[in-house]
Design an enzyme around this catalytic site. Structure first.
Site, mmCIF file in Angstrom:
data_model
loop_
_atom_site.group_PDB
_atom_site.id
_atom_site.type_symbol
_atom_site.label_atom_id
_atom_site.label_comp_id
_atom_site.label_asym_id
_atom_site.label_seq_id
_atom_site.Cartn_x
_atom_site.Cartn_y
_atom_site.Cartn_z
ATOM 1 N N HIS A 124 0.855 -1.198 0.000
ATOM 2 C CA HIS A 124 0.000 0.000 0.000
ATOM 3 C C HIS A 124 0.887 1.242 0.000
ATOM 4 C CE1 HIS A 124 -4.237 -1.493 1.121
ATOM 5 N NE2 HIS A 124 -3.580 -2.448 0.497
ATOM 6 N N TYR B 32 -9.612 5.785 6.561
ATOM 7 C CA TYR B 32 -9.802 6.180 7.959
ATOM 8 C C TYR B 32 -10.795 7.326 7.940
ATOM 9 C CZ TYR B 32 -5.576 3.619 9.457
ATOM 10 O OH TYR B 32 -4.646 2.650 9.748
ATOM 11 N N PRO C 208 -5.502 0.946 18.186
ATOM 12 C CA PRO C 208 -5.160 0.440 16.847
ATOM 13 C C PRO C 208 -5.172 1.487 15.734
ATOM 14 C CG PRO C 208 -7.331 -0.336 17.546
ATOM 15 C CD PRO C 208 -6.741 0.370 18.712
ATOM 16 N N LYS D 249 -0.044 0.286 14.874
ATOM 17 C CA LYS D 249 1.327 0.197 15.382
ATOM 18 C C LYS D 249 1.595 -0.976 16.342
ATOM 19 C CE LYS D 249 3.341 3.361 13.230
ATOM 20 N NZ LYS D 249 3.289 2.643 11.972
ATOM 21 N N TYR E 224 3.487 6.530 9.873
ATOM 22 C CA TYR E 224 2.658 5.395 9.475
ATOM 23 C C TYR E 224 3.504 4.272 8.849
ATOM 24 C CZ TYR E 224 -1.621 2.956 8.242
ATOM 25 O OH TYR E 224 -2.631 2.019 8.173
HETATM 26 P P1 RFL Z 1 -0.086 -11.353 21.789
HETATM 27 O O1 RFL Z 1 -0.473 -11.473 20.362
HETATM 28 O O2 RFL Z 1 -1.126 -10.955 22.771
HETATM 29 O O3 RFL Z 1 0.532 -12.756 22.217
HETATM 30 C C1 RFL Z 1 0.821 -13.071 23.551
HETATM 31 C C2 RFL Z 1 0.750 -14.555 23.713
HETATM 32 O O4 RFL Z 1 1.070 -14.903 25.082
HETATM 33 C C3 RFL Z 1 0.173 -15.903 25.513
HETATM 34 N N1 RFL Z 1 0.079 -15.883 26.979
HETATM 35 C C4 RFL Z 1 0.678 -16.788 27.759
HETATM 36 N N2 RFL Z 1 1.456 -17.848 27.472
HETATM 37 C C5 RFL Z 1 1.904 -18.579 28.503
HETATM 38 N N3 RFL Z 1 1.583 -18.343 29.808
HETATM 39 C C6 RFL Z 1 0.799 -17.298 30.133
HETATM 40 N N4 RFL Z 1 0.455 -17.066 31.411
HETATM 41 C C7 RFL Z 1 0.318 -16.470 29.085
HETATM 42 N N5 RFL Z 1 -0.470 -15.366 29.053
HETATM 43 C C8 RFL Z 1 -0.599 -15.031 27.768
HETATM 44 C C9 RFL Z 1 -1.144 -15.544 24.840
HETATM 45 O O5 RFL Z 1 -2.035 -16.655 24.760
HETATM 46 C C10 RFL Z 1 -0.660 -15.093 23.462
HETATM 47 O O6 RFL Z 1 -0.612 -16.144 22.531
HETATM 48 O O7 RFL Z 1 1.141 -10.347 21.987
HETATM 49 P P2 RFL Z 1 2.400 -10.076 21.020
HETATM 50 O O8 RFL Z 1 2.992 -11.380 20.530
HETATM 51 O O9 RFL Z 1 3.252 -9.108 21.727
HETATM 52 O O10 RFL Z 1 1.776 -9.404 19.714
HETATM 53 C C11 RFL Z 1 1.161 -8.139 19.776
HETATM 54 C C12 RFL Z 1 0.074 -8.012 18.709
HETATM 55 O O11 RFL Z 1 -0.799 -9.140 18.813
HETATM 56 C C13 RFL Z 1 -0.752 -6.727 18.871
HETATM 57 O O12 RFL Z 1 0.082 -5.650 19.217
HETATM 58 C C14 RFL Z 1 -1.503 -6.358 17.578
HETATM 59 O O13 RFL Z 1 -2.473 -7.307 17.283
HETATM 60 C C15 RFL Z 1 -2.171 -4.980 17.698
HETATM 61 N N6 RFL Z 1 -2.966 -4.609 16.522
HETATM 62 C C16 RFL Z 1 -2.382 -4.100 15.387
HETATM 63 N N7 RFL Z 1 -1.039 -3.983 15.302
HETATM 64 C C17 RFL Z 1 -0.440 -3.522 14.163
HETATM 65 O O14 RFL Z 1 0.804 -3.413 14.132
HETATM 66 N N8 RFL Z 1 -1.168 -3.199 13.034
HETATM 67 C C18 RFL Z 1 -2.530 -3.306 13.029
HETATM 68 O O15 RFL Z 1 -3.142 -3.068 11.989
HETATM 69 C C19 RFL Z 1 -3.183 -3.728 14.248
HETATM 70 N N9 RFL Z 1 -4.511 -3.851 14.301
HETATM 71 C C20 RFL Z 1 -4.366 -4.743 16.573
HETATM 72 C C21 RFL Z 1 -5.115 -4.343 15.436
HETATM 73 C C22 RFL Z 1 -5.017 -5.267 17.703
HETATM 74 C C23 RFL Z 1 -6.383 -5.375 17.726
HETATM 75 N N10 RFL Z 1 -6.991 -5.919 18.899
HETATM 76 C C24 RFL Z 1 -7.966 -6.944 18.877
HETATM 77 C C25 RFL Z 1 -6.446 -5.628 20.201
HETATM 78 C C26 RFL Z 1 -6.490 -4.450 15.442
HETATM 79 C C27 RFL Z 1 -7.136 -4.927 16.594
HETATM 80 C C28 RFL Z 1 -8.642 -4.969 16.565
HETATM 81 C C1 PHB Z 2 -6.825 -4.002 10.271
HETATM 82 O O1 PHB Z 2 -6.863 -4.244 9.058
HETATM 83 O O2 PHB Z 2 -7.216 -4.840 11.109
HETATM 84 C C2 PHB Z 2 -6.359 -2.668 10.716
HETATM 85 C C3 PHB Z 2 -5.796 -1.805 9.788
HETATM 86 C C4 PHB Z 2 -5.361 -0.554 10.196
HETATM 87 C C5 PHB Z 2 -5.500 -0.186 11.515
HETATM 88 C C6 PHB Z 2 -6.040 -1.056 12.449
HETATM 89 C C7 PHB Z 2 -6.479 -2.305 12.047
HETATM 90 O O3 PHB Z 2 -5.098 1.063 11.894
#
Ligand code: RFL
Ligand code: PHB
Length: 389
Positions: A72, A200, A292, A296, A384
């Site tokens: 993108h 957005y 989100p 980041k 970004y």
């Molecule tokens: P995770 O993915 O939460 O993984 C942590 C893992 O640890 C396990 N765990 C344990 N394991 C053993 N013993 C325990 N006691 C434990 N407790 C927990 C969990 O089961 C899990 O498997 O953290 P990690 O690896 O640091 O990764 C971080 C990312 O998942 C998170 O920052 C992103 O998903 C955030 N995020 C986005 N990030 C981006 O860079 N670009 C995006 O477009 C973006 N969109 C989003 C997002 C997060 C969202 N939500 C649902 C919060 C969109 C959404 C809606």
């Molecule tokens: C997504 O596709 O899940 C997404 C994309 C951009 C964002 C957050 C989530 O800023």
């Protein structure tokens, strides 16, 4: 059992670290609380910075991502019916890649399996010990048996709700938090995305985001109340609300269909300092959360893994400990900038319950300035696509 680095958490942070360590000949064991299917079922991030992509390449896990990810070169920002574009390529010479976190995680699991790496699932009562000594260890229960892993270092990659952060004593640990008074209701649907780029959208009814995973898989979000529940939203109600929040010409070409996932995520900014205590290193969501809006979260997790991997590689290859000593400082310097950007994007685009008419005028002026000013667009674009590591 014994290993060099015991990694708690098998999300993207933990898996990426274990795969990178493997490429440098460093042993690691990953302990995950959930099943693999559960981890792969979480629909989260979709936008990857080039720094993240480079790290996946360095880990030797980029083949499918390079083939199936979508470059993108820009994004659209809408305010009511007006819309303008931020041209990442022209402003920064860089871009982002749209490739879902689910796919990143799947690719990492496959790479760990192929390399014979150890990822233990359904581990409960995971607890690190003696982190302030040279001989830490981790205990946990698997299949009803208490197990122990002795190691040199512990990587806390256990997400926001994991136990590792609590191991840093309260007189050392400082936490900074901002909880936003709304959430995001997101759906995934097997429909073509409304646009080639993300939209957005700031609207009088609240924020909306049109995103995607591929040519026939769309991801849409709308700002919702914290007291809302996904069950309260039929698909029809979701589509109808989304249409009111995006420019009319986009609403008219929106292809709707049944949702295959629907969930609500609360929005929070959070940082814990320091990110290292003795032989424990916190990485990713275990140490910091961003709303989100700036995409980041996963990308900041990747920069932590980069700094930790560099530090551990230098330690094992050259007995050099500066990288691990400076891990927290280096990681936090980048994290706070991503926190600022995500907070700014959130403030720019959402409706806040206590927003006054003056506040709304300020938001509109901020958007108009961004639309008309190349320097302001460049600031957005540089943040970004990702600040340098
Ligand atoms: P995770 O993915 O939460 O993984 C942590 C893992 O640890 C396990 N765990 C344990 N394991 C053993 N013993 C325990 N006691 C434990 N407790 C927990 C969990 O089961 C899990 O498997 O953290 P990690 O690896 O640091 O990764 C971080 C990312 O998942 C998170 O920052 C992103 O998903 C955030 N995020 C986005 N990030 C981006 O860079 N670009 C995006 O477009 C973006 N969109 C989003 C997002 C997060 C969202 N939500 C649902 C919060 C969109 C959404 C809606
Ligand atoms: C997504 O596709 O899940 C997404 C994309 C951009 C964002 C957050 C989530 O800023």
């Amino acid at each position: 059992m014994r290993t060099q680095v015991c990694i708690i958490g098998g999300g993207p942070s933990g898996l990426l670290l274990s795969q990178l360590l493997h490429t440098a000949g460093i042993e690691g064991i990953v302990l995950e609380r959930q099943t693999r299917d559960y981890v792969l079922g979480r629909i989260r991030a979709g936008v990857l910075e080039t720094g993240f992509v480079d790290l996946m390449r360095r880990a030797g896990v980029s083949e499918r991502m390079d083939r199936e990810g979508f470059v993108h070169d820009g994004t659209l920002i809408a305010a009511g019916d007006e819309q303008f574009r931020i041209d990442f390529s022209a402003l920064t010479g860089s871009h982002v890649l749209v490739y879902g976190q689910t796919e990143v995680t799947r690719d990492l699991y496959q790479a760990r399996d192929k390399a014979g790496g150890t990822v233990l699932h359904e581990c409960s009562a995971v607890k690190p010990h003696d982190l302030d000594t040279d001989a830490p260890y981790v205990t946990f229960i698997q299949d009803g048996t208490v197990q122990r892993i002795d190691c040199d270092f512990v990587a806390g990659c256990d997400g926001f709700h994991g136990p590792c952060r609590q191991e840093i004593p309260l007189d050392v640990r400082r936490e900074y938090e901002k909880v936003y008074p709304f959430g995001w209701l997101g759906i995934l649907s097997e429909t073509p995305p409304v646009d080639q780029e993300l939209i957005y959208s700031n609207s009088d009814r609240g924020f909306a985001l049109c995103s995607m995973r591929n040519a026939n898989l769309s991801r849409y979000y709308i700002q919702c109340s914290l007291s809302d529940a996904p069950e309260n939203w039929t698909d029809d109600a979701f589509w109808a609300e989304l249409k009111t929040r995006i420019p009319t010409e986009a609403a008219e070409r929106l292809v709707i269909g049944p949702s295959i996932e629907k969930s609500i995520a609360p929005l929070r900014s959070f940082v814990t300092e320091p990110m290292r205590w003795g032989r424990l290193f916190l990485c990713g969501d275990a140490a910091h959360i961003v709303p989100p809006t700036g995409a980041k979260g996963l990308n900041t997790a990747a920069s932590d893994i980069h700094y930790l991997f560099e530090g551990l590689s230098a330690f094992y290859a050259d007995n050099e400990d500066e990288g691990i000593e400076k891990y927290s400082e280096k990681a936090l310097a980048r994290i706070w900038k991503a926190e600022r950007f995500s907070w700014w994007m959130t403030n720019l685009l959402h409706r806040f319950p206590d927003q006054s008419e003056f506040d709304i005028k300020m938001q509109k002026a901020d958007l108009a300035f961004l639309r008309d000013n190349a320097a302001a667009q460049q600031v957005l674009a540089e943040n970004y696509v990702g600040l340098p590591y």
